[in-house]
Motif scaffolding. Structure first.
Motif, PDB file in Angstrom:
ATOM      1  N   ILE A   1      35.863 123.458  19.647  1.00 62.87           N
ATOM      2  CA  ILE A   1      34.566 124.151  19.730  1.00 62.87           C
ATOM      3  C   ILE A   1      33.515 123.269  20.401  1.00 62.87           C
ATOM      4  CG2 ILE A   1      32.763 125.343  18.420  1.00 62.87           C
ATOM      5  CD1 ILE A   1      34.786 125.744  16.157  1.00 62.87           C
ATOM      6  N   ASP A   2      33.044 123.707  21.543  1.00 66.90           N
ATOM      7  CA  ASP A   2      31.954 123.027  22.256  1.00 66.90           C
ATOM      8  C   ASP A   2      30.632 123.441  21.606  1.00 66.90           C
ATOM      9  OD1 ASP A   2      30.892 121.404  24.230  1.00 66.90           O
ATOM     10  OD2 ASP A   2      30.909 122.953  25.792  1.00 66.90           O
ATOM     11  N   THR A   3      29.613 122.609  21.720  1.00 67.73           N
ATOM     12  CA  THR A   3      28.289 122.976  21.182  1.00 67.73           C
ATOM     13  C   THR A   3      27.201 122.593  22.177  1.00 67.73           C
ATOM     14  OG1 THR A   3      27.924 120.838  20.080  1.00 67.73           O
ATOM     15  CG2 THR A   3      29.047 122.546  18.793  1.00 67.73           C
TER      16      THR A   3
ATOM     17  N   LYS B   1      30.587 115.988  26.315  1.00 66.91           N
ATOM     18  CA  LYS B   1      31.282 116.864  25.355  1.00 66.91           C
ATOM     19  C   LYS B   1      32.256 117.824  26.025  1.00 66.91           C
ATOM     20  CE  LYS B   1      27.475 118.654  23.846  1.00 66.91           C
ATOM     21  NZ  LYS B   1      26.595 117.739  24.590  1.00 66.91           N
ATOM     22  N   THR B   2      31.729 118.575  26.999  1.00 69.16           N
ATOM     23  CA  THR B   2      32.550 119.620  27.601  1.00 69.16           C
ATOM     24  C   THR B   2      33.738 119.020  28.352  1.00 69.16           C
ATOM     25  OG1 THR B   2      30.577 121.000  27.767  1.00 69.16           O
ATOM     26  CG2 THR B   2      32.463 121.652  29.102  1.00 69.16           C
ATOM     27  N   THR B   3      33.483 117.949  29.082  1.00 73.88           N
ATOM     28  CA  THR B   3      34.557 117.289  29.824  1.00 73.88           C
ATOM     29  C   THR B   3      35.607 116.733  28.871  1.00 73.88           C
ATOM     30  OG1 THR B   3      32.821 116.571  31.341  1.00 73.88           O
ATOM     31  CG2 THR B   3      34.988 115.586  31.639  1.00 73.88           C
TER      32      THR B   3
ATOM     33  N   GLY C   1      30.889 127.172  22.590  1.00 74.58           N
ATOM     34  CA  GLY C   1      29.792 127.249  21.619  1.00 74.58           C
ATOM     35  C   GLY C   1      28.445 126.797  22.158  1.00 74.58           C
ATOM     36  N   ASP C   2      28.413 126.285  23.396  1.00 73.85           N
ATOM     37  CA  ASP C   2      27.118 126.002  24.023  1.00 73.85           C
ATOM     38  C   ASP C   2      26.675 127.307  24.689  1.00 73.85           C
ATOM     39  OD1 ASP C   2      24.895 125.208  25.383  1.00 73.85           O
ATOM     40  OD2 ASP C   2      25.844 123.568  26.474  1.00 73.85           O
ATOM     41  N   THR C   3      26.098 128.184  23.876  1.00 76.44           N
ATOM     42  CA  THR C   3      25.758 129.519  24.373  1.00 76.44           C
ATOM     43  C   THR C   3      24.399 129.537  25.076  1.00 76.44           C
ATOM     44  OG1 THR C   3      24.880 130.028  22.201  1.00 76.44           O
ATOM     45  CG2 THR C   3      27.115 130.767  22.642  1.00 76.44           C
ATOM     46  N   PHE C   4      23.791 128.353  25.194  1.00 72.73           N
ATOM     47  CA  PHE C   4      22.466 128.309  25.811  1.00 72.73           C
ATOM     48  C   PHE C   4      22.500 128.112  27.308  1.00 72.73           C
ATOM     49  CE2 PHE C   4      21.276 128.266  21.544  1.00 72.73           C
ATOM     50  CZ  PHE C   4      19.986 128.758  21.510  1.00 72.73           C
ATOM     51  N   ARG C   5      23.621 127.598  27.813  1.00 67.92           N
ATOM     52  CA  ARG C   5      23.685 127.336  29.247  1.00 67.92           C
ATOM     53  C   ARG C   5      24.880 128.076  29.835  1.00 67.92           C
ATOM     54  NH1 ARG C   5      25.282 122.171  29.448  1.00 67.92           N
ATOM     55  NH2 ARG C   5      25.026 122.095  31.694  1.00 67.92           N
ATOM     56  N   ALA C   6      24.577 129.018  30.727  1.00 67.42           N
ATOM     57  CA  ALA C   6      25.642 129.778  31.370  1.00 67.42           C
ATOM     58  C   ALA C   6      26.601 128.833  32.099  1.00 67.42           C
ATOM     59  CB  ALA C   6      25.044 130.789  32.340  1.00 67.42           C
ATOM     60  N   ALA C   7      26.039 127.783  32.688  1.00 72.18           N
ATOM     61  CA  ALA C   7      26.869 126.833  33.433  1.00 72.18           C
ATOM     62  C   ALA C   7      27.881 126.147  32.531  1.00 72.18           C
ATOM     63  CB  ALA C   7      25.981 125.790  34.116  1.00 72.18           C
ATOM     64  N   ALA C   8      27.491 125.911  31.281  1.00 71.70           N
ATOM     65  CA  ALA C   8      28.398 125.252  30.339  1.00 71.70           C
ATOM     66  C   ALA C   8      29.603 126.138  30.045  1.00 71.70           C
ATOM     67  CB  ALA C   8      27.654 124.914  29.049  1.00 71.70           C
ATOM     68  N   VAL C   9      29.341 127.440  29.964  1.00 74.26           N
ATOM     69  CA  VAL C   9      30.424 128.387  29.690  1.00 74.26           C
ATOM     70  C   VAL C   9      31.384 128.422  30.884  1.00 74.26           C
ATOM     71  CG1 VAL C   9      30.985 130.801  29.199  1.00 74.26           C
ATOM     72  CG2 VAL C   9      28.929 129.766  28.198  1.00 74.26           C
ATOM     73  N   GLU C  10      30.827 128.460  32.077  1.00 76.31           N
ATOM     74  CA  GLU C  10      31.647 128.490  33.294  1.00 76.31           C
ATOM     75  C   GLU C  10      32.508 127.238  33.409  1.00 76.31           C
ATOM     76  OE1 GLU C  10      32.400 130.908  35.409  1.00 76.31           O
ATOM     77  OE2 GLU C  10      31.268 132.034  33.918  1.00 76.31           O
ATOM     78  N   GLN C  11      31.877 126.096  33.149  1.00 75.49           N
ATOM     79  CA  GLN C  11      32.557 124.798  33.234  1.00 75.49           C
ATOM     80  C   GLN C  11      33.775 124.765  32.296  1.00 75.49           C
ATOM     81  OE1 GLN C  11      29.892 121.758  31.880  1.00 75.49           O
ATOM     82  NE2 GLN C  11      31.264 120.043  32.353  1.00 75.49           N
ATOM     83  N   LEU C  12      33.571 125.322  31.116  1.00 73.56           N
ATOM     84  CA  LEU C  12      34.634 125.298  30.115  1.00 73.56           C
ATOM     85  C   LEU C  12      35.747 126.289  30.465  1.00 73.56           C
ATOM     86  CD1 LEU C  12      34.958 123.574  27.695  1.00 73.56           C
ATOM     87  CD2 LEU C  12      33.822 125.299  26.311  1.00 73.56           C
TER      88      LEU C  12
HETATM   89 MG   LIG Z   1      28.547 120.741  27.882  1.00 73.97          MG
END
Ligand SMILES: [Mg+2]
Ligand SMILES: Nc1nc2c(ncn2[C@@H]2O[C@H](COP(=O)(O)OP(=O)(O)O)[C@@H](O)[C@H]2O)c(=O)[nH]1
Length: 319
Positions: free
Chosen positions: A203-205, A128-130, A151-162
């Protein structure tokens, strides 16, 4: 909006894509071509050859129904002593394409209403994020004003990646602290996009919460809240599926399709599997068309789904 910028999702690059598609699908193709070559050796086609072909199509994850129809269509092709290997491949590609052409859809966020809201859903690790990042980059190259929402507020890494994707592409970026309400973030994002005249909101989730039902409930809440601002939004809900999970992709399509509602499918990692044929039963099981495919990690590896090109590449045709 600048109309001349070259970008991966533009039609001028079709030839380059085909090469990327072909190299991405090479593991799937290798399986197919061995069989096609063996069919060619024994002319005319006999039932044993057709049974072997059908078996191979099932093993390549095309599913029993499509395998049977493709084999039947292929069996009607007439090959003579002088038929070339490419002619046999053409016949097989035609039979595969007949299954997929009706399931081809166009992802076209710049022709719809503005801001055009795209929601990305799918399980963890599906891409998704990629995929969102690649799309943002493409849209930026086309001159669009893009807002990326983490919108993936559960993983800090996901926010950084985005955030990295946003910086790289020059898209605006919105996020919240870990654990914050994704629906609230989505609401604020759409308000901002309307007020500041954005073309597209991506919007990412999250892909995983405490359990499957929590995830579905959260996605439904995000959609409900978005609709409070714009009843037509999200204009696109893209379900991202990882081809390497094989027939599990079917189960994922069913859950997200039934519970959340999906308008288009992105199938990623077709380069990482010999079972790229799974795209066929997924396309047929889903109410929504296949819109994009991923054949690698580079930006150019995300392509609009072209059923004919996919079918030709899968059976090992060179163009
Ligand atoms: Mg992701
Ligand atoms: N080989 C390959 N890797 C991909 C593709 N799409 C995504 N990936 C990789 O899959 C991994 C998970 O992707 P990510 O976007 O974080 O998945 P998410 O959890 O759904 O957001 C990352 O390492 C991506 O680089 C693709 O088409 N091909």
């Amino acid at each position: 909006m600048g109309g001349t910028a070259k970008s991966p999702l533009m039609a001028e690059q079709k030839q380059g894509w085909f090469q990327r598609l072909t190299s991405g699908l090479s593991r799937s193709t290798r399986e197919m071509t061995e069989q096609v070559t063996s069919v060619l050796v024994k002319k005319p086609l006999d039932q044993a050859q057709l049974d072997a072909l059908e078996e191979m199509l099932i093993e390549a994850d095309l599913g029993p129904h499509a395998a049977a129809r493709i084999t039947e269509a292929f069996g009607k092709a007439r090959f003579g002593k002088s038929s070339t290997e490419d002619e046999v491949k053409e016949a097989l590609a035609e039979a595969v394409a007949a299954e997929l052409v009706p399931r081809e859809g166009l992802f076209d966020p710049l022709s719809g209403p503005r801001p055009y809201v795209v929601l990305f859903v799918g399980v963890n690790g599906s891409g998704k994020t990629t995929t969102l990042g690649k799309i943002a980059q493409d849209l930026r190259l086309k001159g669009a004003k893009v807002l990326i929402v983490a919108g993936d507020t559960f993983r800090a890494a996901a926010v950084e990646q985005l955030k990295v994707w946003a910086e790289r592409s020059g898209a605006a970026f919105m996020s919240r602290d870990t654990g914050a309400d994704a629906a609230g973030l989505a609401f604020d994002a759409i308000e901002k996009a309307k007020a500041e005249d954005f073309d597209v909101v991506l919007i990412d989730t999250a892909g995983r919460l405490q359990n499957k039902q929590d995830l579905m409930n959260e996605l439904l809440k995000v959609i409900r809240v978005i609709k409070k601002i714009d009843a037509e939004a999200p204009h696109e809900t893209l379900l991202v599926l990882d081809a390497t999970v094989g027939r599990n992709a079917l189960a994922q399509e069913k859950i997200f399709g039934n519970q959340v509602g999906v308008s288009g499918i992105v199938m990623t990692k077709l380069d990482g599997t010999a079972r790229g044929g799974v795209l066929v039963p997924v396309a047929q099981a889903s109410d929504s068309p296949i819109k994009l495919i991923g054949v690698g990690e580079a930006i150019e590896d995300l392509q609009p789904f072209d059923a004919r090109a996919f079918s030709r590449s899968l059976v090992g045709l060179e163009s």
